[in-house]
Write a protein that holds these residues in place. Sequence first.
Motif, PDB file in Angstrom:
ATOM      1  N   GLN A  13     -54.545  18.530  11.828  1.00  0.00           N
ATOM      2  CA  GLN A  13     -54.593  18.969  13.343  1.00  0.00           C
ATOM      3  C   GLN A  13     -53.357  20.043  13.319  1.00  0.00           C
ATOM      4  OE1 GLN A  13     -55.120  16.195  16.312  1.00  0.00           O
ATOM      5  NE2 GLN A  13     -55.821  14.787  14.996  1.00  0.00           N
ATOM      6  N   PHE A  14     -53.412  20.949  13.850  1.00  0.00           N
ATOM      7  CA  PHE A  14     -52.338  21.913  14.157  1.00  0.00           C
ATOM      8  C   PHE A  14     -52.427  22.444  15.632  1.00  0.00           C
ATOM      9  CE2 PHE A  14     -55.730  24.685  13.787  1.00  0.00           C
ATOM     10  CZ  PHE A  14     -55.306  26.063  14.297  1.00  0.00           C
ATOM     11  N   ARG A  15     -51.371  23.092  16.166  1.00  0.00           N
ATOM     12  CA  ARG A  15     -51.228  23.600  17.367  1.00  0.00           C
ATOM     13  C   ARG A  15     -50.696  24.996  17.081  1.00  0.00           C
ATOM     14  NH1 ARG A  15     -48.552  19.725  20.450  1.00  0.00           N
ATOM     15  NH2 ARG A  15     -46.712  20.468  19.467  1.00  0.00           N
ATOM     16  N   ILE A  16     -51.014  25.889  18.123  1.00  0.00           N
ATOM     17  CA  ILE A  16     -50.197  27.360  17.951  1.00  0.00           C
ATOM     18  C   ILE A  16     -49.298  27.102  19.288  1.00  0.00           C
ATOM     19  CG2 ILE A  16     -50.489  29.744  19.032  1.00  0.00           C
ATOM     20  CD1 ILE A  16     -53.293  29.621  18.308  1.00  0.00           C
ATOM     21  N   GLU A  17     -48.127  27.388  18.781  1.00  0.00           N
ATOM     22  CA  GLU A  17     -46.865  26.934  19.820  1.00  0.00           C
ATOM     23  C   GLU A  17     -46.371  28.086  20.572  1.00  0.00           C
ATOM     24  OE1 GLU A  17     -43.659  24.401  18.339  1.00  0.00           O
ATOM     25  OE2 GLU A  17     -45.087  22.856  18.651  1.00  0.00           O
ATOM     26  N   ALA A  18     -46.493  29.304  19.834  1.00  0.00           N
ATOM     27  CA  ALA A  18     -45.968  30.377  20.558  1.00  0.00           C
ATOM     28  C   ALA A  18     -46.837  31.572  19.885  1.00  0.00           C
ATOM     29  CB  ALA A  18     -44.609  30.773  20.413  1.00  0.00           C
ATOM     30  N   ALA A  19     -47.003  32.818  20.512  1.00  0.00           N
ATOM     31  CA  ALA A  19     -47.746  33.963  19.829  1.00  0.00           C
ATOM     32  C   ALA A  19     -46.962  35.192  20.740  1.00  0.00           C
ATOM     33  CB  ALA A  19     -49.085  33.757  20.102  1.00  0.00           C
ATOM     34  N   LYS A  20     -46.626  36.160  20.041  1.00  0.00           N
ATOM     35  CA  LYS A  20     -46.345  37.393  20.854  1.00  0.00           C
ATOM     36  C   LYS A  20     -46.955  38.573  20.185  1.00  0.00           C
ATOM     37  CE  LYS A  20     -42.434  40.200  21.757  1.00  0.00           C
ATOM     38  NZ  LYS A  20     -42.044  40.207  23.216  1.00  0.00           N
ATOM     39  N   TYR A  21     -47.659  39.406  21.148  1.00  0.00           N
ATOM     40  CA  TYR A  21     -48.368  40.495  20.689  1.00  0.00           C
ATOM     41  C   TYR A  21     -47.391  41.868  20.728  1.00  0.00           C
ATOM     42  CZ  TYR A  21     -51.558  44.508  21.067  1.00  0.00           C
ATOM     43  OH  TYR A  21     -52.301  45.796  20.686  1.00  0.00           O
ATOM     44  N   TYR A  22     -47.347  42.487  19.403  1.00  0.00           N
ATOM     45  CA  TYR A  22     -46.798  43.981  19.530  1.00  0.00           C
ATOM     46  C   TYR A  22     -47.740  44.968  19.253  1.00  0.00           C
ATOM     47  CZ  TYR A  22     -42.867  40.803  18.492  1.00  0.00           C
ATOM     48  OH  TYR A  22     -41.766  39.770  18.608  1.00  0.00           O
ATOM     49  N   PRO A  23     -47.996  45.666  20.417  1.00  0.00           N
ATOM     50  CA  PRO A  23     -48.903  46.848  20.275  1.00  0.00           C
ATOM     51  C   PRO A  23     -49.034  47.871  19.074  1.00  0.00           C
ATOM     52  CG  PRO A  23     -47.914  46.700  22.371  1.00  0.00           C
ATOM     53  CD  PRO A  23     -47.016  45.902  21.466  1.00  0.00           C
ATOM     54  N   ASN A  24     -50.339  48.122  18.783  1.00  0.00           N
ATOM     55  CA  ASN A  24     -50.841  48.934  17.290  1.00  0.00           C
ATOM     56  C   ASN A  24     -50.193  48.204  16.297  1.00  0.00           C
ATOM     57  OD1 ASN A  24     -52.030  50.945  19.273  1.00  0.00           O
ATOM     58  ND2 ASN A  24     -49.971  51.528  19.839  1.00  0.00           N
ATOM     59  N   SER A  25     -49.508  47.181  15.960  1.00  0.00           N
ATOM     60  CA  SER A  25     -49.051  46.700  14.649  1.00  0.00           C
ATOM     61  C   SER A  25     -49.343  45.363  14.382  1.00  0.00           C
ATOM     62  CB  SER A  25     -47.613  46.917  14.545  1.00  0.00           C
ATOM     63  OG  SER A  25     -47.051  46.269  15.650  1.00  0.00           O
ATOM     64  N   TRP A  26     -48.870  44.478  15.140  1.00  0.00           N
ATOM     65  CA  TRP A  26     -48.985  42.917  14.682  1.00  0.00           C
ATOM     66  C   TRP A  26     -48.919  42.051  15.647  1.00  0.00           C
ATOM     67  CZ3 TRP A  26     -44.105  40.224  14.297  1.00  0.00           C
ATOM     68  CH2 TRP A  26     -43.205  40.903  14.433  1.00  0.00           C
ATOM     69  N   VAL A  27     -49.314  40.544  15.558  1.00  0.00           N
ATOM     70  CA  VAL A  27     -49.006  39.298  16.291  1.00  0.00           C
ATOM     71  C   VAL A  27     -48.192  38.567  15.550  1.00  0.00           C
ATOM     72  CG1 VAL A  27     -50.139  37.614  17.319  1.00  0.00           C
ATOM     73  CG2 VAL A  27     -51.354  39.814  17.417  1.00  0.00           C
ATOM     74  N   ASN A  28     -47.148  38.058  16.305  1.00  0.00           N
ATOM     75  CA  ASN A  28     -46.421  36.807  15.403  1.00  0.00           C
ATOM     76  C   ASN A  28     -46.772  35.707  16.164  1.00  0.00           C
ATOM     77  OD1 ASN A  28     -44.452  35.954  14.213  1.00  0.00           O
ATOM     78  ND2 ASN A  28     -42.672  36.792  15.478  1.00  0.00           N
ATOM     79  N   ALA A  29     -47.161  34.747  15.322  1.00  0.00           N
ATOM     80  CA  ALA A  29     -47.596  33.457  15.703  1.00  0.00           C
ATOM     81  C   ALA A  29     -46.685  32.167  15.004  1.00  0.00           C
ATOM     82  CB  ALA A  29     -48.892  33.121  15.798  1.00  0.00           C
ATOM     83  N   THR A  30     -46.465  31.256  15.979  1.00  0.00           N
ATOM     84  CA  THR A  30     -45.707  29.933  15.477  1.00  0.00           C
ATOM     85  C   THR A  30     -46.808  28.758  15.621  1.00  0.00           C
ATOM     86  OG1 THR A  30     -43.682  30.967  15.801  1.00  0.00           O
ATOM     87  CG2 THR A  30     -43.846  28.406  15.497  1.00  0.00           C
ATOM     88  N   ILE A  31     -47.024  28.147  14.343  1.00  0.00           N
ATOM     89  CA  ILE A  31     -47.950  27.100  14.440  1.00  0.00           C
ATOM     90  C   ILE A  31     -47.342  25.665  14.016  1.00  0.00           C
ATOM     91  CG2 ILE A  31     -50.294  28.261  14.226  1.00  0.00           C
ATOM     92  CD1 ILE A  31     -50.308  27.523  11.212  1.00  0.00           C
ATOM     93  N   ARG A  32     -47.632  24.743  14.520  1.00  0.00           N
ATOM     94  CA  ARG A  32     -47.110  23.423  13.996  1.00  0.00           C
ATOM     95  C   ARG A  32     -48.245  22.505  13.616  1.00  0.00           C
ATOM     96  NH1 ARG A  32     -42.488  20.614  15.190  1.00  0.00           N
ATOM     97  NH2 ARG A  32     -41.872  22.058  16.626  1.00  0.00           N
ATOM     98  N   ASN A  33     -47.875  21.803  12.578  1.00  0.00           N
ATOM     99  CA  ASN A  33     -48.738  20.636  11.986  1.00  0.00           C
ATOM    100  C   ASN A  33     -48.844  19.624  12.664  1.00  0.00           C
ATOM    101  OD1 ASN A  33     -50.192  18.679  10.588  1.00  0.00           O
ATOM    102  ND2 ASN A  33     -49.416  19.423   8.536  1.00  0.00           N
ATOM    103  N   ILE A  34     -49.491  19.155  13.501  1.00  0.00           N
ATOM    104  CA  ILE A  34     -49.403  18.014  14.562  1.00  0.00           C
ATOM    105  C   ILE A  34     -50.440  16.889  13.857  1.00  0.00           C
ATOM    106  CG2 ILE A  34     -49.075  19.040  16.633  1.00  0.00           C
ATOM    107  CD1 ILE A  34     -51.705  18.959  17.527  1.00  0.00           C
ATOM    108  N   GLY A  35     -50.910  17.108  12.626  1.00  0.00           N
ATOM    109  CA  GLY A  35     -51.610  16.180  12.047  1.00  0.00           C
ATOM    110  C   GLY A  35     -50.717  15.122  11.245  1.00  0.00           C
ATOM    111  N   THR A  36     -51.696  14.191  10.251  1.00  0.00           N
ATOM    112  CA  THR A  36     -50.719  13.160   9.546  1.00  0.00           C
ATOM    113  C   THR A  36     -50.880  13.788   8.183  1.00  0.00           C
ATOM    114  OG1 THR A  36     -52.712  11.964   9.642  1.00  0.00           O
ATOM    115  CG2 THR A  36     -51.251  11.426  11.099  1.00  0.00           C
ATOM    116  N   VAL A  37     -51.294  14.909   7.793  1.00  0.00           N
ATOM    117  CA  VAL A  37     -51.475  15.341   6.282  1.00  0.00           C
ATOM    118  C   VAL A  37     -51.010  16.728   6.230  1.00  0.00           C
ATOM    119  CG1 VAL A  37     -53.436  13.634   5.867  1.00  0.00           C
ATOM    120  CG2 VAL A  37     -53.978  15.982   6.531  1.00  0.00           C
TER     121      VAL A  37
END
Length: 95
Positions: free
Chosen positions: A5-29
């Motif tokens: 399992q995982f969760r998107i903890e944060a995400a930021k959009y930068y127009p015309n180029s990219w998205v920055n996303a931080t994800i956390r492993n909330i599972g057990t493996v």
Amino acid sequence: AMAMQFRIEAAKYYPNSWVNATIRNIGTVNFDVGKLGIYVDGQLSTYAPNTSYMLPPGQVITLNITNSTPTQACPNKVLAITLESGLQDSRTISC
């Protein structure tokens, strides 16, 4: 698959180029970051790091996601991330 399992903890959009996303492993493996499916407004996107990397339980990683969706779709974008097991998390992010 329920141990993976995982969760998107944060995400930021930068127009015309990219998205920055931080994800956390909330599972057990660990799960392989190189096997994520990442979509911005329904379009499959490339990301870095996109090589095999096993993310341990409790740990986070920040992904730099290429954004090729038109900016006219603002003010919001939908970021969806899918694990190889089929589990998905999504987040609406503002432009």
